[in-house]
Design an enzyme around this catalytic site. Sequence first.
Site: not given
Lengths: 99, 479
Positions: B81, B156, B180
Amino acid sequence: MDITIADIEWVGKLARLTLTEKEKEYYAGTLSQIFEYVEMLNEVDTSMVQETSQVTGIMDRTRSDESKIINEHERQALINQFTDSETNFLKVPAVFKKT
Amino acid sequence: MKSANLNTLTITEAAAGLRAKEFSSVELTQACLARAKERNARLNAFITIDEIKALEQAKIADTLLASDNSFPLTGIPYSIKDAICTAGTLSTGASKILGDYIPIYDATVIKKIRATGAVLIGKTNCDTFGHGASNENSMYGSVRNPYDETKVSGGSSGGSAVSVADNHCLFSIGEDTGGSIRQPASFCGINGLRPTYGRNSRYGIMAMASSLDVVGPMTKTVADMAIIMETMAGYDPLDATTVTEAVPNYTQEIIGSITGLKIGVPKEYFELEGMDEETKKIVEEKIKELEKLGAQLIPVSLPYTKYAVPTYYLIVPSEDSSNLARLDGLRYGVRVPGEDLYATYANTRAAGFPDEVKRRIMIGTYALSAGYYDAYYKKAQKVRTLIIQDFQTAFSRCDAIVTPTSPFPAFDIGAKKEDILAMYLADVFVSPASVAGLPALSIPAGKTEAGLPVGLQIIGPRLADALVMRIGNHLEKIK
């Protein structure tokens, strides 16, 4: 909960955010909605409840206060990563105005 | 095993193939890079794909494998990420304010993974600084769901989920504050673990809400997840909130029996108004499999569940607004000059943050400001205590809790973008475990008629990461 344009201007100033007139109106609307929603927490009686600021229970963990030696490559990379620099100096905007 | 479709392998399968010399890490990495590059134009899972560095790492990995000096992750391609710092590789957090930020250090968890010789192929798209549940809040565009490109990936860590689900790499490292990792994992049909808060170091993770943030694995199987957790978990002197308990042998622990375990089914997670009926049915069917595996299902109640989202949306923006204060255009990233210092700060932040980040900063600033602190932040911290106690009470009667991960499958891109509260409520089943700092795993439970994946969440007591993975591992094997 009604968050006004004046509230948004005040919060924007505290949070260091330049806001357009359109944005002020928009955020006043969405923040009003959100603060109205979180009002539901007032249904909960917390008069006898301690607040939780962390979940691990770890207390007073310290480390030795030692400087870290980095190599020349890392030092240059750090300087380059800074938004503005000149030779070995890091440049920031002036705090005081010239008179 | 043929060299075609190497990118579709699990870590366990690829590790065996590499050792049997059926293919090299370079070949495996090339297969992943080809897929990632081809699909990125459509799905937008990556902000950065670094082909040159990936192939360099793969060559080194092949040398390690040849010398018998290898680990289970040696030569395995993965993604990270973009809100996690990687030395020498652009780490924007999907923001413009850090649009040119190249860290000089690796996050501790990444340092540990790199030491095994795993191959980083790129940095994945996410909601900027992790602010979102659909990946629509990225300054680099939405990520599309590989099962239906008109749907969101979830967020996310949406790019991470898609990079694994669509076989751009074999695993991804995500970050979970509210949900997330788990929510995009459920939307994309993969496994995602939110580890116990404090189990993995947060050093080098772009801080969102420091008392909730965790970093965890996103994988094709639970067995793969155990390998990654064994690699990255543990005490870190650079993160004062990491726990000192020994890291279990997760790969062994997940094999043990689940016969006789008591599994709690909380009614609050199945009686939610507006919940998708098909999702509910798929999860209920999957849960019944636990009885066939010898576990006992018992009803439990978590009465404070409905207060988790409002608690979350006061605590998180408050901590967010403090953490993001450091991004002022002076020390990192992009600067937008103004006529004085104040204007430079304010202009930089206005240009560098997207709408949702600004909103959270303002919610937090308001909630922490003089006169409002007790009514909002402190109140939320007190309700947080009650949510923790809710779980403690439930865990006095059961070993783990099972719930749906999300009340609905992936929704249409744009459907909730304008309705902020509807978007926040997408976190309703994932935020309670986050607020309580508990380990929670999302595994695929099935698919809807329309072919969209549905996730099942397994929540355990603190540090019971091995147990939630063990339950997941057994459930996963029932097709």
